[in-house]
Write an enzyme that holds these catalytic residues in place. Structure first.
Site, short mmCIF file in Angstrom:
data_model
loop_
_atom_site.label_atom_id
_atom_site.label_comp_id
_atom_site.label_asym_id
_atom_site.label_seq_id
_atom_site.Cartn_x
_atom_site.Cartn_y
_atom_site.Cartn_z
N LYS A 205 0.83 -1.21 0.00
CA LYS A 205 0.00 0.00 0.00
C LYS A 205 0.86 1.25 0.00
CE LYS A 205 -4.23 -1.73 2.17
NZ LYS A 205 -5.16 -1.56 3.30
N LYS B 250 -7.61 -10.89 -8.53
CA LYS B 250 -8.83 -11.09 -7.75
C LYS B 250 -9.81 -9.93 -7.96
CE LYS B 250 -8.15 -8.99 -3.35
NZ LYS B 250 -8.73 -8.99 -2.04
N LYS C 204 -12.17 -3.90 -5.20
CA LYS C 204 -12.68 -2.55 -5.46
C LYS C 204 -11.59 -1.67 -6.06
CE LYS C 204 -11.89 -0.94 -0.73
NZ LYS C 204 -11.67 -2.22 -0.07
P1 ADP Z 1 -10.90 -5.29 -1.70
O1 ADP Z 1 -9.90 -6.32 -2.14
O2 ADP Z 1 -12.00 -5.09 -2.66
O3 ADP Z 1 -10.21 -4.03 -1.25
P2 ADP Z 1 -11.06 -5.85 1.08
O4 ADP Z 1 -9.59 -5.96 1.11
O5 ADP Z 1 -11.71 -4.70 1.76
O6 ADP Z 1 -11.57 -5.91 -0.41
O7 ADP Z 1 -11.64 -7.21 1.64
C1 ADP Z 1 -12.68 -7.36 2.57
C2 ADP Z 1 -12.88 -8.85 2.79
O8 ADP Z 1 -13.31 -9.49 1.57
C3 ADP Z 1 -11.61 -9.59 3.20
O9 ADP Z 1 -11.95 -10.57 4.17
C4 ADP Z 1 -11.11 -10.23 1.93
O10 ADP Z 1 -10.35 -11.39 2.17
C5 ADP Z 1 -12.43 -10.53 1.20
N1 ADP Z 1 -12.23 -10.46 -0.26
C6 ADP Z 1 -11.94 -9.34 -0.98
N2 ADP Z 1 -11.86 -9.61 -2.29
C7 ADP Z 1 -12.11 -10.94 -2.43
C8 ADP Z 1 -12.17 -11.83 -3.54
N3 ADP Z 1 -11.97 -11.39 -4.78
N4 ADP Z 1 -12.45 -13.13 -3.33
C9 ADP Z 1 -12.65 -13.57 -2.06
N5 ADP Z 1 -12.61 -12.80 -0.97
C10 ADP Z 1 -12.34 -11.50 -1.12
NA NA Z 2 -7.77 -7.24 0.54
#
Ligand code: ADP
Ligand code: NA
Length: 330
Positions: A114, A197, A200
């Site tokens: 980050k 993956k 957002k």
């Molecule tokens: P992002 O990757 O969109 O920023 P976050 O890091 O805020 O999402 O993740 C919030 C939760 O959702 C975490 O527990 C993360 O492991 C899960 N998560 C995020 N993206 C995925 C994905 N593509 N597949 C499975 N779980 C996910």
């Molecule tokens: Na994440």
């Protein structure tokens, strides 16, 4: 309550949660509240590690809570609260900051990623100590288990190290938590680029199904998902990442095994799978949108749920903090 305890948190975001968040995390929260004494927080203190507009943050926090409730997080069966409503998180984090090595914190790969993206002037000290606040989140509730994705494993490791360090220095105080990495947790990939993956931050709008997408838009995204030039519907993450991703989404939303799906779609084209999956996603998204909107239209009820959750959380957190402060010499 003698069930094992879990703690989990999710950051408020301006946009809605996406299908990856739901299938990878929130669905597990909903399951775990039945078998565990669960504490779930909208972690707004974590959110300000990057700049936030005050009204935007307030809106995002309510928005996150409304979505959690709509997803099935049940305030009668767990403790759902907003992190900033429980000041003990910040208070214990300070103690943990003073027990964490600078080098140790510097080794957190999520921070490295980050901060590399934001540059050193765009990186707050808060972003650096983010994992330490997370340590406090978990230890305050004596969580036995922390349900997380694989990407969070290192943060749970440092939480364990700090619990052991505090206990070693001041006497037995904190429960040493276990990571609870659900083996069958779906990892959902970007619909337009299945090598990354669904996220957002990392994908094009067409690559993400947001939980609050218009049903038509969600269907369109599924139908235009990138697949491969073959025709066979088979789960093969190396050769057929796009098709495999669609199968995973189908399987986790409907509870149908992958093998069963392969059989069902034998001899059929990708179009059939996409059309069915679009219907399945729409059938999920529609009531979810309606439930979320109900909570957002009645912020009085929503705020009351969160106030009650904060009160329940605080009863536990205040007791833990009092013991820890006493041991430190405050
Ligand atoms: P992002 O990757 O969109 O920023 P976050 O890091 O805020 O999402 O993740 C919030 C939760 O959702 C975490 O527990 C993360 O492991 C899960 N998560 C995020 N993206 C995925 C994905 N593509 N597949 C499975 N779980 C996910
Ligand atoms: Na994440």
């Amino acid at each position: 309550d003698r069930r094992p305890r879990v703690f989990s948190g999710i950051q408020p975001t301006a946009g809605s949660f996406h299908l990856g968040n739901y299938l990878g995390a929130l669905r597990q929260w909903v399951d775990l509240q039945n078998s565990h004494d669960a504490f779930y927080a909208v972690v707004d203190l974590h959110a300000i590690t990057i700049p936030q507009e005050p009204e935007g943050l307030r809106r995002s926090t309510r928005f996150a809570a409304a979505q959690l409730l709509a997803a099935g997080v049940d305030p009668e069966r767990c403790t759902l609260f907003v992190q900033s409503h429980v000041p003990e998180h910040a208070q214990l984090a300070w103690v943990m900051n003073c027990l964490t090595g600078f080098g140790e914190a510097s080794r957190m790969t999520q921070f490295k990623d980050k901060s590399a993206r934001q540059g050193s002037d765009g990186t707050s000290v808060g972003l650096f100590t983010y994992p330490v606040l997370q340590i406090a989140d978990i230890l305050l509730y004596h969580a036995d288990r922390v349900p997380v994705g694989e990407d969070q494993r290192q943060h749970i490791e440092i939480t364990r190290d700090l619990a052991l360090r505090f206990n070693g220095r001041y006497g037995d105080t904190f429960t040493v938590p276990e990571p609870y990495i659900l083996k069958d947790t779906a990892k959902i990939y970007d619909l337009q680029d299945p090598s990354i993956k669904m996220s957002k931050s990392a994908s094009s709008p067409k690559g993400i199904v947001n939980l609050l997408d218009e049903p038509k838009a969600a269907a369109k995204k599924i139908k235009s998902a990138v697949t491969d030039t073959g025709t066979e519907i088979r789960f093969d993450e190396t050769e057929k990442p796009g098709v495999s991703n669609l199968l995973t989404i189908h399987s986790t939303l409907t509870g149908t095994g992958i093998a069963e799906l392969e059989e069902k779609y034998a001899g059929k084209g990708y179009g059939a799978l996409k059309t069915d999956l679009a219907d399945i996603v729409v059938a999920w998204v529609e009531p979810f949108r309606a439930r979320t909107q109900e909570y957002l239209d009645d912020t009085e009820t929503l705020d009351a749920i969160l106030a009650k959750g904060a009160e329940k959380a605080r009863a536990v957190a205040a007791e833990t903090l009092a013991v820890a402060y006493d041991k430190v010499g405050f």
